[in-house]
Design an enzyme around this catalytic site. Sequence first.
Site, mmCIF file in Angstrom:
data_model
loop_
_atom_site.group_PDB
_atom_site.id
_atom_site.type_symbol
_atom_site.label_atom_id
_atom_site.label_comp_id
_atom_site.label_asym_id
_atom_site.label_seq_id
_atom_site.Cartn_x
_atom_site.Cartn_y
_atom_site.Cartn_z
ATOM 1 N N GLU A 66 8.909 -7.150 12.817
ATOM 2 C CA GLU A 66 9.784 -7.308 11.660
ATOM 3 C C GLU A 66 10.639 -6.068 11.452
ATOM 4 O O GLU A 66 10.240 -4.962 11.816
ATOM 5 C CB GLU A 66 8.926 -7.526 10.406
ATOM 6 C CG GLU A 66 8.022 -8.739 10.550
ATOM 7 C CD GLU A 66 7.094 -8.954 9.365
ATOM 8 O OE1 GLU A 66 6.447 -10.012 9.347
ATOM 9 O OE2 GLU A 66 7.007 -8.088 8.475
ATOM 10 N N CYS A 72 14.776 -0.436 8.212
ATOM 11 C CA CYS A 72 13.430 0.006 8.577
ATOM 12 C C CYS A 72 13.058 -0.740 9.861
ATOM 13 O O CYS A 72 12.970 -1.964 9.849
ATOM 14 C CB CYS A 72 12.507 -0.350 7.411
ATOM 15 S SG CYS A 72 10.805 0.091 7.657
ATOM 16 N N CYS A 129 -3.165 -0.035 5.298
ATOM 17 C CA CYS A 129 -1.893 -0.520 5.835
ATOM 18 C C CYS A 129 -2.112 -1.843 6.564
ATOM 19 O O CYS A 129 -3.022 -1.958 7.396
ATOM 20 C CB CYS A 129 -1.332 0.525 6.797
ATOM 21 S SG CYS A 129 0.115 -0.029 7.715
ATOM 22 N N CYS A 168 -5.079 2.743 9.981
ATOM 23 C CA CYS A 168 -5.159 3.221 8.592
ATOM 24 C C CYS A 168 -5.603 2.048 7.706
ATOM 25 O O CYS A 168 -4.971 0.992 7.725
ATOM 26 C CB CYS A 168 -3.819 3.784 8.139
ATOM 27 S SG CYS A 168 -3.219 5.101 9.221
ATOM 28 N N CYS A 191 6.688 -1.132 2.486
ATOM 29 C CA CYS A 191 5.946 -0.201 3.334
ATOM 30 C C CYS A 191 4.495 -0.638 3.445
ATOM 31 O O CYS A 191 3.843 -0.912 2.447
ATOM 32 C CB CYS A 191 5.956 1.197 2.712
ATOM 33 S SG CYS A 191 7.400 2.121 3.129
ATOM 34 N N CYS A 250 -0.182 -1.875 15.486
ATOM 35 C CA CYS A 250 -0.311 -0.415 15.447
ATOM 36 C C CYS A 250 -1.757 -0.074 15.759
ATOM 37 O O CYS A 250 -2.668 -0.790 15.328
ATOM 38 C CB CYS A 250 0.062 0.123 14.065
ATOM 39 S SG CYS A 250 0.053 1.929 13.957
HETATM 40 N N1 SAH Z 1 3.081 4.872 11.615
HETATM 41 C C1 SAH Z 1 4.116 5.556 10.885
HETATM 42 C C2 SAH Z 1 5.246 4.666 10.395
HETATM 43 C C3 SAH Z 1 4.930 3.317 9.815
HETATM 44 S S1 SAH Z 1 4.345 3.154 8.178
HETATM 45 C C4 SAH Z 1 3.506 6.310 9.740
HETATM 46 O O1 SAH Z 1 2.352 6.085 9.415
HETATM 47 O O2 SAH Z 1 4.178 7.169 9.176
HETATM 48 C C5 SAH Z 1 5.600 3.730 7.088
HETATM 49 C C6 SAH Z 1 5.001 4.331 5.812
HETATM 50 O O3 SAH Z 1 4.363 3.342 4.993
HETATM 51 C C7 SAH Z 1 3.944 5.394 6.092
HETATM 52 O O4 SAH Z 1 4.162 6.500 5.259
HETATM 53 C C8 SAH Z 1 2.677 4.663 5.701
HETATM 54 O O5 SAH Z 1 1.631 5.538 5.427
HETATM 55 C C9 SAH Z 1 3.144 3.879 4.503
HETATM 56 N N2 SAH Z 1 2.232 2.803 4.120
HETATM 57 C C10 SAH Z 1 1.388 2.120 4.905
HETATM 58 N N3 SAH Z 1 0.698 1.202 4.180
HETATM 59 C C11 SAH Z 1 1.142 1.310 2.913
HETATM 60 C C12 SAH Z 1 0.838 0.627 1.714
HETATM 61 N N4 SAH Z 1 -0.059 -0.343 1.707
HETATM 62 N N5 SAH Z 1 1.483 1.006 0.598
HETATM 63 C C13 SAH Z 1 2.408 1.995 0.623
HETATM 64 N N6 SAH Z 1 2.758 2.659 1.720
HETATM 65 C C14 SAH Z 1 2.122 2.338 2.861
#
Ligand code: SAH
Length: 414
Positions: free
Chosen positions: A138, A151, A165, A162, A392, A158
Amino acid sequence: METDPRIAALKAKNLRQVRPTDEPPQGATRPDAKPVISFSQKRKGKPPAHLADLSLADRKNVLKEAGFPAFRADQISRHYFGAKLADPEEMTDLPAGMRDFVASELCPSLITSVAELKADGGSTIKQVWELFDEVRVESVLMGYPGRTTLCVSSQAGCGMACPFCATGQMGLTRNLSTAEIIEQVRHAMILSESGALSTGPARLSNVVFMGMGEPLVNYPAVVQSLKRLTDPAPEGFGMSARGITVSTVGLVPVIYKLADLGIPVTLAVSLHAPDDELRDELIPVNSRWKVGELLDAAYHYYSVTGRRVSIEYALIKDMNDHTWRAQLLADELNRRGKGWAHVNPIPLNPTPGSIWTASTKQQQDAFVRQLRENGITTTIRDTRGSDIDGACGQLATEVNNQKSAARRAKITNV
Ligand code: SAH
């Protein structure tokens, strides 16, 4: 850190620390199963080669080897990066006898739109793409007054696991090729210029690597895509590096490499906790590279490029939103220098099934105030597209396919 009197005083006022466990990942065989970090992809099939994978010199070589004049590479590249055309039939100055070759060897179709969902009054459009192997990714286009941001995804799924996420729960399917990344951008440029956003027709000004995937795990393709984005036509799109952000969980050695690349994009570091104890839980790769090493690498990036680093911090209620943690974060940043980092807190976008929630507005304000009182520039990041799982951390196409299909009926289809 425990001995710092300011932090001790704040901690005494704000002791609550909730450490819930998240839902097990899809397909888990045990309820306590957790996604595991993975740097390697399961699938081996490669997407078809495309001109956007290649430098201009290599595009010329491909043509020369096939018996065509090298100057045609300039022409084709101007059509692609300048006019955003990918169908050789529309490249009217190309001899008819070359068009089949160009279609199959330089401009094969790599991404097909499966859905376009609008949110935020039409100022956000999420695009769902199907790739050559039916994998889906996406991208999210967001219009603002004065800027338009895409974005992009750099991987399908991934491997960073985490727990807060949605993409992190899917595991890694595969890296995207350079051209699969660039194609997301080319399509978004066309969409944005056509006036599809409610903010009006606009040139795409910003690209952020904050979609699916960890860009620094797919470093070679991401670097090539940064070249295609920033090199002037006919090499690439000629975008300003200032408008591009690469976001990472913190692969420290790769941050040092990126600093030496000579393309001064903005580095965003997804920190989410200033202490290793909590960051080990929130960002599993912290077990490999600690907060201190990560902030040193981020500071190095700033010193080499002059670009202020963004510190991303998803505020999770009673998890990481304590004012003492804001103080510790400010101390860790200020210890390394003044004005080199900018903190972007974002209220957590809870993922389906997660028992974590966003911090209260009051706690969010207290967190921001604590940082600002310590001289740290802090801006709350907006949460675009949350009602279309486009915000995000919510991108997880394969897992959410059915739910999205059910919702599509309710949400304006473009
Ligand atoms: N892998 C990279 C880029 C993808 S995520 C990274 O981690 O930076 C883009 C952003 O969204 C990152 O800062 C991530 O931590 C944040 N993110 C992931 N899950 C989220 C959520 N549930 N709520 C808010 N931000 C989130």
